[in-house]
Design an enzyme around this catalytic site. Structure first.
Site, PDB file in Angstrom:
ATOM      1  N   ASN A  55       0.766  -1.295   0.131  1.00 24.67           N
ATOM      2  CA  ASN A  55       0.202   0.062  -0.079  1.00 24.67           C
ATOM      3  C   ASN A  55       0.888   1.376  -0.021  1.00 24.67           C
ATOM      4  O   ASN A  55       1.950   0.999   0.567  1.00 24.67           O
ATOM      5  CB  ASN A  55      -0.846  -0.120   1.258  1.00 24.67           C
ATOM      6  CG  ASN A  55      -1.846  -1.152   1.433  1.00 24.67           C
ATOM      7  OD1 ASN A  55      -2.571  -1.511   0.354  1.00 24.67           O
ATOM      8  ND2 ASN A  55      -1.630  -1.690   2.465  1.00 24.67           N
ATOM      9  N   HIS A  68      -5.692   2.280  12.965  1.00 22.42           N
ATOM     10  CA  HIS A  68      -6.098   1.104  12.209  1.00 22.42           C
ATOM     11  C   HIS A  68      -5.614  -0.093  12.642  1.00 22.42           C
ATOM     12  O   HIS A  68      -4.483  -0.313  12.892  1.00 22.42           O
ATOM     13  CB  HIS A  68      -6.243   1.379  10.720  1.00 22.42           C
ATOM     14  CG  HIS A  68      -6.503   2.691  10.421  1.00 22.42           C
ATOM     15  ND1 HIS A  68      -5.957   3.715   9.422  1.00 22.42           N
ATOM     16  CD2 HIS A  68      -7.449   3.421  11.057  1.00 22.42           C
ATOM     17  CE1 HIS A  68      -6.576   4.621   9.235  1.00 22.42           C
ATOM     18  NE2 HIS A  68      -7.569   4.878  10.372  1.00 22.42           N
ATOM     19  N   LYS A  78       2.222  -5.021   9.402  1.00 17.39           N
ATOM     20  CA  LYS A  78       2.506  -4.255   8.636  1.00 17.39           C
ATOM     21  C   LYS A  78       4.270  -3.757   8.740  1.00 17.39           C
ATOM     22  O   LYS A  78       4.554  -3.478   9.734  1.00 17.39           O
ATOM     23  CB  LYS A  78       1.772  -2.949   8.988  1.00 17.39           C
ATOM     24  CG  LYS A  78       0.307  -2.983   8.434  1.00 17.39           C
ATOM     25  CD  LYS A  78      -0.463  -1.882   8.974  1.00 17.39           C
ATOM     26  CE  LYS A  78      -1.914  -2.026   8.628  1.00 17.39           C
ATOM     27  NZ  LYS A  78      -2.691  -0.717   8.982  1.00 17.39           N
ATOM     28  N   TYR A 138       3.751   0.527   2.694  1.00 14.38           N
ATOM     29  CA  TYR A 138       3.796  -0.615   3.839  1.00 14.38           C
ATOM     30  C   TYR A 138       3.205  -1.971   3.181  1.00 14.38           C
ATOM     31  O   TYR A 138       2.235  -1.850   2.341  1.00 14.38           O
ATOM     32  CB  TYR A 138       2.917  -0.164   5.100  1.00 14.38           C
ATOM     33  CG  TYR A 138       1.542   0.130   4.925  1.00 14.38           C
ATOM     34  CD1 TYR A 138       0.361  -0.779   4.934  1.00 14.38           C
ATOM     35  CD2 TYR A 138       1.323   1.624   4.580  1.00 14.38           C
ATOM     36  CE1 TYR A 138      -1.049  -0.408   4.879  1.00 14.38           C
ATOM     37  CE2 TYR A 138      -0.404   1.922   4.465  1.00 14.38           C
ATOM     38  CZ  TYR A 138      -1.303   1.094   4.700  1.00 14.38           C
ATOM     39  OH  TYR A 138      -2.329   1.307   4.448  1.00 14.38           O
ATOM     40  N   ASP A 178     -11.889   8.511  11.049  1.00 14.68           N
ATOM     41  CA  ASP A 178     -11.002   8.128  12.230  1.00 14.68           C
ATOM     42  C   ASP A 178     -11.317   9.408  13.425  1.00 14.68           C
ATOM     43  O   ASP A 178     -11.323   8.901  14.669  1.00 14.68           O
ATOM     44  CB  ASP A 178      -9.540   9.010  11.817  1.00 14.68           C
ATOM     45  CG  ASP A 178      -8.968   7.736  10.802  1.00 14.68           C
ATOM     46  OD1 ASP A 178      -9.273   6.601  10.878  1.00 14.68           O
ATOM     47  OD2 ASP A 178      -8.113   8.099  10.153  1.00 14.68           O
TER      48      ASP A 178
END
Length: 194
Positions: A55, A68, A78, A138, A178
């Site tokens: 990503n 997240h 990640k 990531y 968020d």
């Protein structure tokens, strides 16, 4: 590649996240480094980790993304790096059986320092862009799955994350999703941890 474990502000080591620093080869032409090597990475972790998705996120200064994570069946570890600009990156331990449950660690990742943060399954992740622009790359061990996606409020009073807002000079820019994320206590009560 060198690696170090991370400690929180109280000096408590948080088991799991690792700060990775690649070997950079510089000369008058520029530099070269391996940003990813499966054999080296798995040797450091002592287990076989397979990434399923890469990503890329671009943000302007002050954008805060997170916190997240994803639950099973697509929970995600990640490996995060910043290829342009710099970010303040955070990992929060949400493993119920962990002695550091609810504790967090942070690192500044930048194009200049080339450091990467390994955030294993069982941690919530967020970052604040501290340069004018930042590109964050990531790798994730699970595919993105809307049904598995979870979030925790970035400014949760129980987590007490020390975001560098003072150095930023203004309040972070947060998207609606968020901004309305549940608090950590609510997440625990609903059984949405590891």
């Amino acid at each position: 590649m060198e690696y170090t474990t991370l400690s929180n502000a109280k000096g408590e080591e948080i088991e799991g996240p690792l700060l990775l620093t690649p070997n950079v080869f510089k000369d008058e032409r520029g530099y070269f480094y391996e940003s990813w090597n499966e054999k080296t990475f798995n040797s450091i972790l002592g287990k076989d980790v397979r990434f399923k998705q890469d990503n890329i996120s671009h943000s302007i200064k002050g954008v805060l993304r997170g916190l997240h994570y994803q639950l099973k069946p697509e929970s995600q570890g990640k490996l995060v790096r910043c290829s342009y600009g710099s970010i303040f990156d955070v990992a929060v331990d949400i493993r119920k059986e962990s002695k550091t449950f609810g504790k967090w660690v942070s690192a500044v990742l930048s194009a200049e320092n080339k450091k990467q943060l390994w955030i294993p399954v069982g941690f919530a992740h967020g970052f604040l862009t501290i340069s004018d622009h930042a590109e964050v790359n990531y790798k994730a061990t699970g595919f993105w799955n809307k049904d598995c996606e979870q979030s925790i409020s970035w400014n949760d009073k129980d987590l007490k994350i020390t975001w560098p807002k003072k150095e930023l000079g203004f309040e972070p820019i947060i998207n609606e999703k968020d901004a309305s994320a549940p608090f950590f206590k609510d997440t625990i009560m609903k059984g949405k941890t590891f």
